[in-house]
Structure formats: C-alpha cells, structure tokens
Design a protein around this motif. Structure first.
Motif, short mmCIF file in Angstrom:
data_model
loop_
_atom_site.label_atom_id
_atom_site.label_comp_id
_atom_site.label_asym_id
_atom_site.label_seq_id
_atom_site.Cartn_x
_atom_site.Cartn_y
_atom_site.Cartn_z
N UNK A 61 0.55 -1.35 -0.02
CA UNK A 61 0.06 -0.01 -0.11
C UNK A 61 0.78 1.18 0.12
N UNK A 62 1.81 1.18 0.65
CA UNK A 62 2.75 2.44 0.89
C UNK A 62 3.98 2.48 0.30
N UNK A 63 4.46 3.41 -0.36
CA UNK A 63 5.61 3.56 -0.94
C UNK A 63 7.07 3.53 -0.05
N UNK A 64 7.57 2.42 0.14
CA UNK A 64 8.92 2.35 1.05
C UNK A 64 9.73 3.84 1.01
N UNK A 65 10.28 4.19 2.32
CA UNK A 65 11.40 5.21 1.63
C UNK A 65 12.76 4.43 0.92
N UNK A 66 13.42 5.49 0.49
CA UNK A 66 14.67 5.26 -0.30
C UNK A 66 15.56 4.34 0.60
N UNK A 67 15.69 4.53 1.81
CA UNK A 67 16.69 3.86 2.75
C UNK A 67 15.89 2.51 2.79
N UNK A 68 14.74 2.42 3.16
CA UNK A 68 14.21 1.13 3.14
C UNK A 68 14.30 0.16 1.94
N UNK A 69 14.21 0.94 0.78
CA UNK A 69 14.31 0.07 -0.37
C UNK A 69 15.74 -0.22 -0.75
N UNK A 70 16.63 0.71 -0.41
CA UNK A 70 18.19 0.20 -0.51
C UNK A 70 18.51 -0.84 0.30
N UNK A 71 17.80 -0.89 1.49
CA UNK A 71 18.14 -2.06 2.45
C UNK A 71 17.61 -3.34 1.71
N UNK A 72 16.31 -3.27 1.21
CA UNK A 72 15.55 -4.41 0.55
C UNK A 72 16.55 -4.89 -0.50
N UNK A 73 17.08 -3.91 -1.49
CA UNK A 73 18.16 -4.35 -2.56
C UNK A 73 19.36 -5.13 -2.10
N UNK A 74 19.86 -4.40 -1.04
CA UNK A 74 21.07 -5.14 -0.30
C UNK A 74 21.05 -6.35 0.36
N UNK A 75 19.90 -6.72 0.84
CA UNK A 75 19.67 -7.85 1.48
C UNK A 75 19.30 -9.03 0.32
N UNK A 76 18.60 -8.46 -0.69
CA UNK A 76 18.42 -9.61 -1.66
C UNK A 76 19.67 -10.01 -2.55
N UNK A 77 20.26 -8.83 -2.88
CA UNK A 77 21.38 -9.06 -3.71
C UNK A 77 22.64 -9.67 -3.12
N UNK A 78 22.90 -10.02 -1.86
CA UNK A 78 23.88 -10.47 -0.95
C UNK A 78 23.83 -12.04 -1.57
N UNK A 79 22.71 -12.67 -1.90
CA UNK A 79 22.51 -13.93 -2.20
C UNK A 79 22.09 -14.38 -3.40
N UNK A 80 20.97 -13.48 -3.82
CA UNK A 80 20.50 -13.93 -5.32
C UNK A 80 20.69 -12.84 -6.46
N UNK A 81 20.50 -13.17 -7.52
CA UNK A 81 20.66 -12.51 -8.63
C UNK A 81 19.64 -11.14 -8.53
N UNK A 82 19.99 -10.00 -8.87
CA UNK A 82 19.08 -8.65 -8.88
C UNK A 82 19.77 -7.82 -10.05
N UNK A 83 18.69 -7.84 -11.09
CA UNK A 83 19.21 -7.37 -12.42
C UNK A 83 18.46 -6.24 -12.82
N UNK A 84 19.06 -5.35 -13.48
CA UNK A 84 18.41 -4.06 -14.07
C UNK A 84 18.46 -4.19 -15.31
N UNK A 85 17.58 -3.41 -16.23
CA UNK A 85 17.62 -3.21 -17.75
C UNK A 85 17.77 -1.58 -17.83
N UNK A 86 19.02 -1.21 -18.54
CA UNK A 86 19.08 0.01 -18.76
C UNK A 86 19.28 0.32 -20.19
#
Length: 185
Positions: A34-59
């Motif tokens: 429902x709520x947009x996470x803060x940038x800090x919270x979102x960065x934390x999510x990215x860091x936690x996931x990408x420590x173990x699993x692939x996290x890819x971006x398309x540019x």
C-alpha cells in the motif's frame, strides 16, 4: 534505436527502481503493498536480496527501464533450491521485449547457481480485468514457460476490491539426487 543492457543492480540505481515500483504501488494491484517505502528502506531491501540472489536491471541510455530479481521461496531448508522471481518494468517500456530479456538473464544466473524451480506470485482479477490489474503478467509468464500451480481466492484487498493471487512455476533443473550444491552469485 538504443540497446538494452542487462546488468547487476548497483545501489545507486535504487531511486530509479523505487520510482518504477512506486508507480505499481500507487496505480495497480500488481503489488499488494500500500505504501511507498522510503529510499533507505528500499536500498536495504536491494542490499539484502542481492547478497544471495541475482538482482538485475535493464538500462536504456543509462536509465533503468526495468528490474528483476530472485528471493527465497520459503525459508525452510528443504526449499532452498526454489526461488520466487519478481519483475517490474517502467510502464512506458512494457511490450518491447525487455521483460523477456531480464527474465532470460535471471534464469541463466539462477540455473548456473544450481536453483531448480522458479516461482512467481501474481495478482489477478477475480474474473474480469479492471483498471488496476489484468491477466497480462500471467500471460507473460505463460509465454516464458511457467505453468499455473495454484490460485488463492480473494486473498488481497486493494482499491476497495478483492483480488485473487496465483502461483506459477517453471522448472529449470533436472532435480538430481543428491541435490546440487548451490553456488554463490
């Protein structure tokens, strides 16, 4: 035409990823958040996931136009060869093959690491599409070889509407015995 580049996420991409994700929170029932996470919270999510699993971006031209990642399917040890996959595209970039490129690369990474099953949790309308969710994600996954394995009825409530949620699965390994060792990213 500019080339789409698929690469591992960099934490400096977080604001662009969050902008894409925020669109889906505010305008769709594709995510039940429902709520947009803060940038800090979102960065934390990215860091936690990408420590173990692939996290890819398309540019495209240096701008993030989509992202895909894997996360644990379940935290119990017996499930460690299965992952949940997630994908989000900039709404203006949908329908251009970017999602397929992201998922193919994600699948290659996961297969090389020893994962066997990919699982996707997808919100769908109870019956007919509405302005918040349709069957597009389900059809996208079907096109990539995912099969429907379950449907939960009226389990998500957003925008004063009850939505169903489906699970789709794609087997990418041959499930050897003993199970393969999982490699680090």
């Amino acid at each position: 035409m500019s080339e789409i580049k698929i690469m591992p996420v960099d934490i400096t991409d977080a604001a662009q990823l969050l902008d894409i994700y925020a669109y889906y929170i505010q305008n769709t029932a594709i995510t039940f958040e429902y709520e947009i996470p803060s940038l800090t919270e979102y960065q934390k999510r990215i860091e936690e996931i990408s420590q173990t699993y692939p996290y890819l971006v398309a540019k495209k031209d240096g701008k993030v136009v989509g992202f895909a990642y894997a996360a644990p399917f379940n935290h119990r040890a017996a499930y460690k060869w299965s992952v949940e996959v997630t994908i989000y595209l900039d709404p203006t970039s949908r329908g251009n093959g970017i999602g397929k490129k992201l998922y193919y690369r994600l699948e290659q990474c996961l297969s090389a690491m020893g994962f066997q099953n990919l699982n996707a949790c997808i919100s769908v309308p109870k019956k007919d599409a509405d302005s918040y969710v349709d069957y597009g994600s389900m059809h996208f996954h079907e096109h990539l070889g995912y099969k429907l394995v379950g449907r939960f009825h009226s389990c998500g409530y957003k925008f004063d509407t009850w939505y169903d949620m489906i699970w789709m699965e794609k087997l990418i390994g041959d499930h050897p015995v003993p199970a393969p060792l999982l490699l680090d990213k």
